[in-house]
Write a protein that holds these residues in place. Structure first.
Motif, mmCIF file in Angstrom:
data_model
loop_
_atom_site.group_PDB
_atom_site.id
_atom_site.type_symbol
_atom_site.label_atom_id
_atom_site.label_comp_id
_atom_site.label_asym_id
_atom_site.label_seq_id
_atom_site.Cartn_x
_atom_site.Cartn_y
_atom_site.Cartn_z
ATOM 1 N N ASP A 1 15.792 39.735 22.170
ATOM 2 C CA ASP A 1 14.553 39.166 22.683
ATOM 3 C C ASP A 1 14.739 38.974 24.188
ATOM 4 O O ASP A 1 15.607 38.219 24.620
ATOM 5 N N TYR B 1 5.079 40.907 26.671
ATOM 6 C CA TYR B 1 6.393 40.491 26.200
ATOM 7 C C TYR B 1 7.152 41.742 25.756
ATOM 8 O O TYR B 1 6.539 42.759 25.413
ATOM 9 N N CYS C 1 8.065 37.497 21.241
ATOM 10 C CA CYS C 1 8.972 38.159 20.299
ATOM 11 C C CYS C 1 9.407 37.243 19.178
ATOM 12 O O CYS C 1 9.594 37.670 18.058
ATOM 13 N N GLY C 2 9.556 35.955 19.466
ATOM 14 C CA GLY C 2 10.153 35.043 18.498
ATOM 15 C C GLY C 2 9.448 34.998 17.163
ATOM 16 O O GLY C 2 10.082 34.812 16.130
ATOM 17 N N TRP D 1 10.935 43.253 23.665
ATOM 18 C CA TRP D 1 12.208 43.088 22.970
ATOM 19 C C TRP D 1 12.742 44.459 22.601
ATOM 20 O O TRP D 1 12.007 45.445 22.599
#
Length: 355
Positions: free
Chosen positions: A205, A289, A321-322, A291
């Protein structure tokens, strides 16, 4: 009679056709400075002459993606001026490093055409080669693009769809002359992690995010001399499918690459773009974002200083991403479809130092 170039429509492309693109471009340190200002890329090899000399190069080369975008920009008036969307990439290789003062030119060969079922558009496949003033290859890639037909009533051509490789083999990658990571400085690079520290299947991430600004995207696209109307003309695109200008997909690639520094700081040299998909359009105001997943590790015969890491970097808009699942290989829902937030799925290889 107008002398303005209206660009090629789908009917104008034929397999085997070679397009020599106009406007050779001499790149400067100023171009690199603008590129860095746009994306904030921190990879040391392209940032420091001292670091580059310690790595066996005469000075810092220009960013690999700056080179890619400039070569891409040369092709737009002939390939995608009348495009609906740029769809994907394959078999991309980076060749000789490009330094300030080098002049780049490009030509493309049409390698496939296929009309879409709506009869209004078709997909054109081209292989593009970018070379420097000495004729040395600097970038070579396949892309396919959806192009409008000038006359929807015109007959469909015999479909030709090229067989695209899944990845560029390690033995086909170009290692720049003199490149040597035996004296690689991890502190200067900003990362203690080397090739040996990564595992296949590992997911990273990158943590940070960047919001696309209209002005920055417009500046970037003009920097590459990319004239595609979908990026500039609100009068035209306001009446189109999305009602607004679409952000150049390469802009998102550069944003994702810059974000990947957090976790991949030692991945200082792009070697190939194996495959890529612009899964959905991006617009000004979207926050990107990114990753990455490690797909493959390849040691190079006779090289103890560097090796190849193959990565898959996914960029999504307005979705961190989390809380984003990693499932499947084609799309993150595991069913061959992309999550609506995904805008880019890029498979590429980098050169990294070994421990």
């Amino acid at each position: 009679m107008s002398k303005a170039d209206t660009g090629n429509f789908f009917e104008d492309f034929q397999p085997g056709q070679v397009l020599r693109h106009a406007t050779p471009r001499s790149l400067t340190a100023g171009d690199q400075a603008v590129y860095t200002a746009l994306y904030g890329s921190r990879f040391a090899l392209q940032s420091s002459d001292v670091f580059a000399r310690q790595s066996g190069l005469p000075r810092a080369p220009l960013d690999d993606l700056l080179v890619f975008h400039v070569v891409f920009g040369k092709t737009v008036p002939d390939v995608s001026l009348n495009a609906v969307a740029n769809l994907g990439y394959a078999a991309g290789r980076f060749g000789a490093p490009v330094y300030p003062g080098d002049t780049l030119s490009a030509e493309s060969e049409v390698i496939g055409v296929k009309e879409n079922s709506n009869g209004k558009t078709g997909v054109v496949y081209v292989r593009t080669r970018g070379v420097n003033q000495e004729g040395a290859l600097v970038a070579d890639y396949i892309r396919w693009v959806m192009v409008r037909k000038k006359d929807p009533a015109s007959a469909a051509p015999e479909p030709v769809v090229p067989d695209l490789p899944g990845a560029v083999a390690a033995e086909e990658l170009t290692i720049p002359d003199g490149l040597d990571f035996l004296a690689f400085d991890p502190v200067a690079a900003g990362s203690p992690h080397r090739w040996d520290d990564y595992q296949v299947g590992e997911k990273i991430d990158h943590g940070d995010a960047m919001t696309i600004e209209e002005a920055e995207h417009q500046l970037a696209t003009r920097l590459y001399q990319n004239t595609a109307r979908v990026h500039f003309n609100q009068h035209a695109e306001g009446k189109g499918r999305f009602g607004r200008r679409i952000v150049y997909g390469g802009h998102v690639i550069s944003l994702a690459r810059a974000l990947s520094f957090n976790g991949l700081g030692a991945a200082v040299k792009l070697a190939s773009i194996n495959a890529g998909t612009h899964a959905a359009p991006s617009f000004a105001g979207d926050t990107i974002y990114a990753w990455s997943e490690v797909l493959e590790k390849t040691a190079l015969p006779g090289r103890s200083d560097l090796a190849v890491l193959r990565l898959r970097t996914v960029a999504a808009k307005d979705h961190a991403c989390g809380d984003f699942p990693f499932k499947g290989t084609e799309g993150s829902d595991g069913g061959g479809r992309y999550h609506p937030a995904v805008v880019l799925d890029l498979d590429y290889s980098v050169l990294m130092p070994r421990a």
